[in-house]
Write an enzyme that holds these catalytic residues in place. Structure first.
Site, mmCIF file in Angstrom:
data_model
loop_
_atom_site.group_PDB
_atom_site.id
_atom_site.type_symbol
_atom_site.label_atom_id
_atom_site.label_comp_id
_atom_site.label_asym_id
_atom_site.label_seq_id
_atom_site.Cartn_x
_atom_site.Cartn_y
_atom_site.Cartn_z
ATOM 1 N N TYR A 72 0.771 -1.040 0.017
ATOM 2 C CA TYR A 72 -0.065 0.045 0.077
ATOM 3 C C TYR A 72 0.713 1.218 0.003
ATOM 4 C CZ TYR A 72 -3.885 3.110 0.821
ATOM 5 O OH TYR A 72 -4.768 4.149 0.987
ATOM 6 N N PHE A 124 -7.024 19.789 -24.829
ATOM 7 C CA PHE A 124 -7.830 18.499 -24.854
ATOM 8 C C PHE A 124 -9.156 18.431 -24.300
ATOM 9 C CE2 PHE A 124 -8.448 13.996 -24.119
ATOM 10 C CZ PHE A 124 -8.847 13.468 -25.370
ATOM 11 N N ASP A 125 -10.049 17.616 -24.920
ATOM 12 C CA ASP A 125 -11.636 17.879 -24.475
ATOM 13 C C ASP A 125 -11.761 17.457 -22.856
ATOM 14 O OD1 ASP A 125 -11.096 15.313 -24.935
ATOM 15 O OD2 ASP A 125 -12.984 14.629 -25.489
ATOM 16 N N ASP A 215 0.887 19.525 -20.903
ATOM 17 C CA ASP A 215 -0.001 18.293 -20.974
ATOM 18 C C ASP A 215 0.892 17.212 -21.800
ATOM 19 O OD1 ASP A 215 -1.730 16.195 -21.993
ATOM 20 O OD2 ASP A 215 -3.506 17.500 -22.196
ATOM 21 N N ALA A 217 1.010 13.961 -22.599
ATOM 22 C CA ALA A 217 0.734 12.631 -22.751
ATOM 23 C C ALA A 217 1.576 12.286 -24.082
ATOM 24 C CB ALA A 217 -0.571 12.772 -23.419
ATOM 25 N N LYS A 258 -0.585 7.001 -23.408
ATOM 26 C CA LYS A 258 -0.108 7.329 -24.727
ATOM 27 C C LYS A 258 1.423 6.829 -24.907
ATOM 28 C CE LYS A 258 -4.102 9.862 -24.634
ATOM 29 N NZ LYS A 258 -4.766 9.843 -23.638
ATOM 30 N N HIS A 450 -19.932 13.532 -26.828
ATOM 31 C CA HIS A 450 -19.471 12.774 -27.743
ATOM 32 C C HIS A 450 -19.725 11.275 -27.393
ATOM 33 C CE1 HIS A 450 -15.776 13.992 -25.828
ATOM 34 N NE2 HIS A 450 -15.250 12.982 -26.424
HETATM 35 N N1 F0G Z 1 -4.265 15.220 -22.613
HETATM 36 C C1 F0G Z 1 -4.451 14.625 -23.919
HETATM 37 C C2 F0G Z 1 -3.665 15.413 -24.945
HETATM 38 C C3 F0G Z 1 -5.168 13.718 -24.286
HETATM 39 O O1 F0G Z 1 -4.961 13.234 -25.601
HETATM 40 C C4 F0G Z 1 -5.729 12.812 -23.476
HETATM 41 C C5 F0G Z 1 -6.361 11.675 -23.832
HETATM 42 C C6 F0G Z 1 -5.813 13.192 -22.086
HETATM 43 C C7 F0G Z 1 -5.131 14.356 -21.941
HETATM 44 C C8 F0G Z 1 -6.564 12.477 -21.168
HETATM 45 O O2 F0G Z 1 -5.802 11.474 -20.618
HETATM 46 O O3 F0G Z 1 -7.392 9.458 -21.111
HETATM 47 O O4 F0G Z 1 -5.604 9.037 -19.741
HETATM 48 O O5 F0G Z 1 -7.420 10.581 -18.997
HETATM 49 N N2 F0G Z 1 -6.620 11.299 -24.923
HETATM 50 C C9 F0G Z 1 -7.178 10.061 -25.499
HETATM 51 C C10 F0G Z 1 -7.680 10.364 -26.887
HETATM 52 C C11 F0G Z 1 -8.411 9.886 -24.929
HETATM 53 O O6 F0G Z 1 -8.328 9.330 -27.432
HETATM 54 O O7 F0G Z 1 -7.087 11.023 -27.554
HETATM 55 P P1 F0G Z 1 -6.796 10.142 -20.137
#
Ligand code: F0G
Length: 459
Positions: A72, A124-125, A215, A217, A258, A450
């Site tokens: 843990y 990102f969304d 960000d 990723a 990613k 979406h």
């Molecule tokens: N930032 C970026 C640039 C992303 O592309 C994503 C996720 C996230 C943050 C959020 O990360 O999914 O681990 O919570 N992108 C995926 C996509 C879902 O299909 O582009 P997460």
């Protein structure tokens, strides 16, 4: 002769794929209310919905899974990850989180308040969602070139410094908790940000006293583009480029699904101890204790290994060349997409492909459904559905770009699969004038619609 790129790995385990008939697909997509998220994965032949969590782990990563320490507190797997984050990224402090948006949730809980402005390059969304959920505003400061799909620019993810400074000048410092640089910029087409731009944005933020976060990723793919396109970095190794990129920021949120090539995982890194203490509280509240943060010990170990593999030059070359290959094939068919090809995906310009479908009928979603019907290929709409309604007016937001994203999972598909996908789109392009009806919404959620939206054919 220059030798062609080839994958620096071979295949040990395969997962069978089932091909379906058009009639089956017509039934399945109707049952799914024309929302590709609602399909079962065994109804899909080639799945380009996302490159997130869909990569193939290496046998080294699977070995690390077996070595995972499930304590843990103070898990040895945590310390493996800590070492990589300290050494590779140069970030002294971090908490694990279960994925990228969880890192956003923890960070924004500590930093973002109602009425704040959070500038960046096409957030990102989930990032935008977390900002707007707190009644703050995400301000897109991406360079204008990013919205011209056929225009070549080596770094279409760059932030326009004038737009950024305008935000800084028109709001008090207390209202701007941070600036976010997304590397690579998913929303503008998997497009990279140059080292020069990262450096300039960082300097401007420093001048105004605003913290700057990545960000991160797809940070490794961004580093590859810097090495290939920014002359002064041609002789740098990927880890050297990565280390310099991170040296300009105060912290980063990371979706390990990613560029760490794992199926689940994330983290939030920073330099400032006072901020770390704040995020620690939210991490424990939302994710878990500081040395596991919502992940199993084995996941932490796989992330540590994956971060290193994700920065291997030959892996990155084969990955990014595969996306470029898809782009090259589409171009031969006459199909327009966001140029140059992105790191993780090709973004087809649906407005150019289906100009006769009104924007109110969701051109990119229409193309997504058509691609599924044509060959069982699943892609994702990056357009009006994703953009949601304006939270103030309730009106649809029509983004400048209406794109269909073909995201390529890491180390999963061969170039034969890529050729199949291109041929499907080629067929659609040839019969595009016969596609006369788009869709209308029958059910939608108020935010991030979406994922769950239901649609029917427009009359
Ligand atoms: N930032 C970026 C640039 C992303 O592309 C994503 C996720 C996230 C943050 C959020 O990360 O999914 O681990 O919570 N992108 C995926 C996509 C879902 O299909 O582009 P997460």
């Amino acid at each position: 002769m220059k030798l062609p790129y080839a994958e620096p790995y071979k295949i040990k385990v395969v997962e069978p794929l089932r091909r379906s008939t058009r009639r089956e697909r017509e039934q399945w997509i109707t049952e799914a209310n024309h929302n590709l998220f609602k399909l079962r994965s065994d109804q899909v032949f080639i799945d380009l919905l996302t490159d997130s969590g869909t990569g193939a782990m290496s046998h080294h990563q699977w070995s690390e899974m077996m070595l995972g320490d499930e304590s843990y507190a103070g898990s040895t797997s945590y310390f493996k990850l800590k070492e990589v984050i300290n050494d590779l990224l140069g970030m002294p402090l971090f908490v694990p989180t279960h994925q990228g948006r969880a890192a956003e949730n923890v960070l924004f809980s500590a930093m973002v308040r109602e009425g704040d402005m959070v500038p960046g390059n096409a957030h990102f969304d989930t990032t935008k969602g977390h900002i707007e959920f707190r009644r703050a505003t995400a301000v897109d400061c991406t360079i204008n070139e990013a919205s011209k799909t056929t225009l070549y620019h080596p770094f279409k993810g760059n932030i326009d410094l004038n737009k950024l400074e305008k935000v800084f000048r028109s709001h008090p410092k207390e209202k701007i908790p941070l600036c976010i640089i997304t590397v690579t910029c998913n929303t503008s087409g998997g497009q990279p940000v140059s080292m020069q731009n990262i450096r300039d944005v960082s300097a401007l933020c420093k001048q105004y006293g605003i913290p700057v976060f990545f960000d991160a990723a797809r940070f490794a793919e961004n580093a590859y583009f810097i090495k290939m396109r920014e002359k002064e970095y041609a002789d740098h190794t990927i880890p050297e480029v990565v280390r310099e990129m991170f040296s300009y920021v105060d912290g980063a949120t990371m979706s390990c699904k990613k560029d760490a090539i794992v199926n689940i995982g994330g983290f939030l890194a920073c330099r400032d101890k006072a901020l770390f203490d704040k995020i620690s509280m939210y991490c424990i509240l939302y994710e878990g204790y500081l040395t596991y943060g919502g992940l199993a010990g084995r996941d932490l170990a796989a992330v540590a290994q994956g971060l290193k593999e994700g920065c291997d030059f030959f892996y990155l070359e084969s990955r990014i060349e595969q996306a470029a290959y898809l782009g090259k094939l589409l171009k031969e068919y006459g199909i327009a997409y966001q140029e140059p090809p992105g790191g993780h995906a090709i973004f087809v310009d649906a407005k150019k492909m289906l100009p006769h479908i009104p924007k109110e009928e969701f051109q990119a979603q229409t193309l997504a459904v058509e691609l599924y019907l044509e060959g069982g290929v699943r892609a994702v709409e990056i357009g009006t559905l994703l953009a949601d309604r304006d939270p103030c007016t309730g009106e649809n937001r029509y983004p400048q770009l209406e794109l269909l994203r073909l995201a390529i999972p890491r180390r999963v598909y061969t170039n034969n699969h890529i050729e199949y996908v291109a041929a499907c789109l080629g067929n659609i392009y040839q019969r595009r004038e016969k596609i006369t009806k788009g869709f209308r919404i029958t059910k939608e959620a108020p935010i991030m619609r979406h994922f769950t939206v239901e649609l029917e054919r427009a009359q």
